[in-house]
Write an enzyme that holds these catalytic residues in place. Structure first.
Site, PDB file in Angstrom:
ATOM      1  N   LYS A   1       3.532   3.524  -2.907  1.00  0.00           N
ATOM      2  CA  LYS A   1       4.089   2.498  -3.787  1.00  0.00           C
ATOM      3  C   LYS A   1       3.090   2.196  -4.895  1.00  0.00           C
ATOM      4  CE  LYS A   1       6.354  -2.044  -3.492  1.00  0.00           C
ATOM      5  NZ  LYS A   1       6.780  -3.109  -2.548  1.00  0.00           N
TER       6      LYS A   1
ATOM      7  N   GLU B   1      11.969   0.109   3.217  1.00  0.00           N
ATOM      8  CA  GLU B   1      10.514   0.087   3.058  1.00  0.00           C
ATOM      9  C   GLU B   1       9.844  -0.311   4.381  1.00  0.00           C
ATOM     10  OE1 GLU B   1       7.453  -2.168  -0.095  1.00  0.00           O
ATOM     11  OE2 GLU B   1       9.577  -2.722   0.055  1.00  0.00           O
TER      12      GLU B   1
ATOM     13  N   CYS C   1      10.797  -0.081  -3.861  1.00  0.00           N
ATOM     14  CA  CYS C   1      11.082  -1.503  -4.080  1.00  0.00           C
ATOM     15  C   CYS C   1      10.642  -2.027  -5.449  1.00  0.00           C
ATOM     16  CB  CYS C   1      10.454  -2.329  -2.960  1.00  0.00           C
ATOM     17  SG  CYS C   1      11.137  -4.014  -2.857  1.00  0.00           S
TER      18      CYS C   1
END
Length: 666
Positions: A139, A70, A192
């Site tokens: 995200k 990330e 994540c």
């Protein structure tokens, strides 16, 4: 009207067939990598130089798709520097450098960066190939608790209305609904924290068609967190019936408050294929191959997967086609064990304990239902009948019944050796069961006379007559004592049809019916080391070392077993390997052959594997009629050949397609 018919070869037809995802090169394997580069926080150019080197190294190893952590271009721990335009602009300039320097490479790469979208900043995964941006995935779930402050800088994908973004001078697709088609598979991306959500985005992506999920991550290390993280990835890959490739930040990220261990993890349907070294100071490239064909088979068999999509009303995703890749020869890095039914280490003891408990539970229920207190078992001194006897003993103990209700019958024949005969008697005596000895030779000689068969001709009639005589005895003894005949045949024998129809093929309850031959000896060995006396243990260990044989042909001049089963039908370890991948995943013979060569390297050569693969499929198809009328018996593992359980196959199905493919193997 005149009709013109054209005739052409099979090869011509196949060459003219339209593209089909199932007609994959490399047997459906996709080589993937999780890369952990070194980083310098906020030094985008330096970071991209490390990313570029790892991409080129992966390309040389034949990797087709690679994922980086990330925010790998800027570094994850920039903090309030994310609010500086320098970071976002330098990230974009660095990405342009990366695109330019990798434009000659086929590999698909996923890198992380902060990206401005109008008045917002997103935590983005950018998919690139051959110098082009294929798409951008933002995200969704931004952690803002404990050590995390992502909402301070970034906007969630859920708050975006844009479906495209200008990046490196071009408008590219933007969104969490993007699916990428590359390397004859489809993949999706979550970032994540997305994986830690109650319903992760990858669940929807999988239902929309993603077969591999990539996760660029920055999860830090705390006590116990690694095991929990691995369990999440394992569970999610299993729940989605997908491959899962995870890359998390490593050395170089700021350690002001937290430490990043550098996790590269590759899973396939719940199983770990490869993992990086944690807390390594150097860069790492974790590589493995995900079997997409296997995943598709799982999804097709698991009809709940399709039903789940319908019930949730999952809409269509936006599909993005990657550029064509030059095909490369596949070099497997993942290991295929030669004995897929036999787990390694402590798991073997756990497997044996559970299987034995299932066998005992099944027989206990059958005895309880019938209100019978007697069983009859033919004891040959071989592995299968030994396991069946041990199951009976444990069941009677569990039900509080006297072991004398177990009638063990040894039936010496023309091929019975002293070793197996003595072991049969010794085992029954040490276990305290009732013993009966009924010699079958005289009855078989009379039968040969009745049907006019020459006793010196040791053909199939000679052998099967003995097997049927033994079964008749067991059935009649069961009538005498009001008991059940317990079958001893195992899964491997049933797959090959290595049983006499209406002979040892038949019983009243078959406790070994779904246990492969390669596992039987370990079950007997497990019982030998768990709860039997020394006399029984010594006999069991000798039975384990006895060659597998039906003992239907007279012994040699030294009294040793002359008829070795594996000399006739082939090694059971090969047949169990073939059986596992044929039934469990529906693989073609060519792929099973390829995997067997890898699994049995240094043990069997290609010609030997091909020979017994042909035997397996020839026998499997021709012997289906025996499996169509199997007695009841408990399923213990992922494969059963019961017509009431896993396998429903017509007895007159043609094996031509399978055998032709095997004959063409080189």
């Amino acid at each position: 009207m005149n009709y013109i018919f054209y005739f052409c070869s099979t090869e011509t037809i196949r060459a003219a067939m339209p593209y089909n995802k199932e007609n994959m090169v490399n047997y459906g394997f996709v080589k993937v990598a999780a890369a952990i580069p070194q980083v310098k926080v906020a030094d985008c150019k330096w970071n991209v130089s490390r990313i570029e080197l790892l991409i080129k190294e992966a390309e040389q190893q034949g990797v087709q798709m690679i994922v980086f952590p990330e925010l790998s271009i800027s570094g994850y721990t920039c903090g309030d520097l994310f609010a500086q335009r320098l970071i976002t602009e330098e990230s974009e300039m660095a990405l342009m450098m990366l695109l330019n320097n990798t434009r000659q490479l086929d590999i698909v790469s996923i890198v992380g960066m902060p990206l401005g979208v109008n008045a917002t900043l997103i935590n983005a995964a950018v998919v690139i190939q051959k110098g082009k941006i294929l798409g951008v995935v933002p995200k969704t779930y931004l952690p803002n608790y404990k050590e995390y402050y992502e909402q301070r800088w970034f906007t969630s994908a859920a708050q975006l209305v844009e479906t495209s973004v200008r990046l490196c001078g071009e408008m590219v697709p933007l969104g969490t609904h993007l699916l990428f088609e590359a390397c004859n598979t489809t993949f999706g991306i979550e970032i994540c924290e997305d994986m830690w959500a109650t319903v992760p985005p990858s669940s929807h992506l999988a239902l929309q068609g993603a077969e591999i999920i990539f996760n660029p991550s920055a999860s830090n290390e705390c006590i116990g967190k690694h095991a929990y993280r691995c369990s999440l990835i394992s569970q999610q890959s299993a729940r989605c019936l997908a491959g899962y490739v995870y890359a998390a930040c490593g050395f170089g990220e700021s350690s002001t408050d937290v430490v990043f261990g550098g996790n590269g993890l590759i899973y396939e349907n719940g199983s770990l294929l490869a993992a990086s070294e944690r807390f390594a100071l150097g860069e790492q490239l974790t590589v493995s191959e995900i079997d997409v064909q296997r995943l598709r088979t799982e999804r097709r068999m698991n009809t709940t997967f399709a039903a789940n999509r319908a019930n949730l009303g999952i809409g269509a995703a936006t599909r993005i086609q990657a550029g064509l890749m030059n095909s490369k020869e596949l070099h497997l890095t993942r290991r295929f064990v030669p004995h897929p039914f036999v787990p390694q280490g402590t798991a073997l003891n756990e497997r044996c304990e559970e299987i034995f408990a299932i066998q005992v539970g099944g027989l206990a229920q059958r005895l309880h239902h019938t209100s019978l207190t007697k069983v009859v078992v033919g004891i040959s001194g071989g592995l299968d009948s030994t396991l069946a006897l041990l199951v009976c003993v444990k069941t009677f103990d569990k039900l509080g019944l006297s072991r004398e209700g177990i009638v063990g019958v040894t039936m010496p024949g023309f091929g019975t050796t002293n070793r197996t005969y003595n072991n049969a008697l010794a085992l029954m005596k040490s276990l305290g069961v009732s013993i009966r000895e009924i010699d079958i030779k005289a009855a078989c000689i009379q039968h040969f006379e009745d049907i006019g068969h020459d006793i010196e001709v040791h053909d199939v009639t000679y052998e099967n007559s003995q097997a049927r005589e033994r079964t008749q005895i067991l059935m009649d003894v069961a009538n005498q004592v009001n008991g059940l005949v317990i079958g001893t045949g195992d899964l491997s024998e049933l797959a090959l049809g290595w049983a006499t129809y209406n002979g040892d093929h038949m019983s009243m309850y078959a406790v070994n019916t779904s246990i492969p031959k390669t596992l039987v000896r370990y079950l007997v060995e497990w019982v030998a080391t768990h709860g039997v006396d020394n006399d029984s243990r010594n006999t069991l260990l000798d039975i384990i070392d006895t060659p597998i044989s039906p003992e239907l042909i007279p012994a040699d001049e030294n009294g040793n077993i002359k008829q070795i089963t594996e000399d006739l039908v082939g090694p059971y370890e090969l047949h169990d390997f073939f059986l596992y991948y044929f039934m469990r995943f529906g693989f073609r013979p060519s792929k099973i052959f390829y995997l067997a060569i890898a699994a049995f390297e240094g043990i069997y050569d290609r010609d030997t594997i091909k020979k017994w693969l042909h035997t397996f499929f020839r026998r499997f198809f021709s012997q289906q009629f025996k499996r169509s009328c199997l007695p009841d018996g408990p399923k213990v593992g992922s494969i059963s050949i019961s017509p009431r359980g896993d396998w429903r196959m017509p007895s007159d199905a043609s094996s031509a397609g399978w055998l032709e493919e095997i004959e063409a193997l080189k």
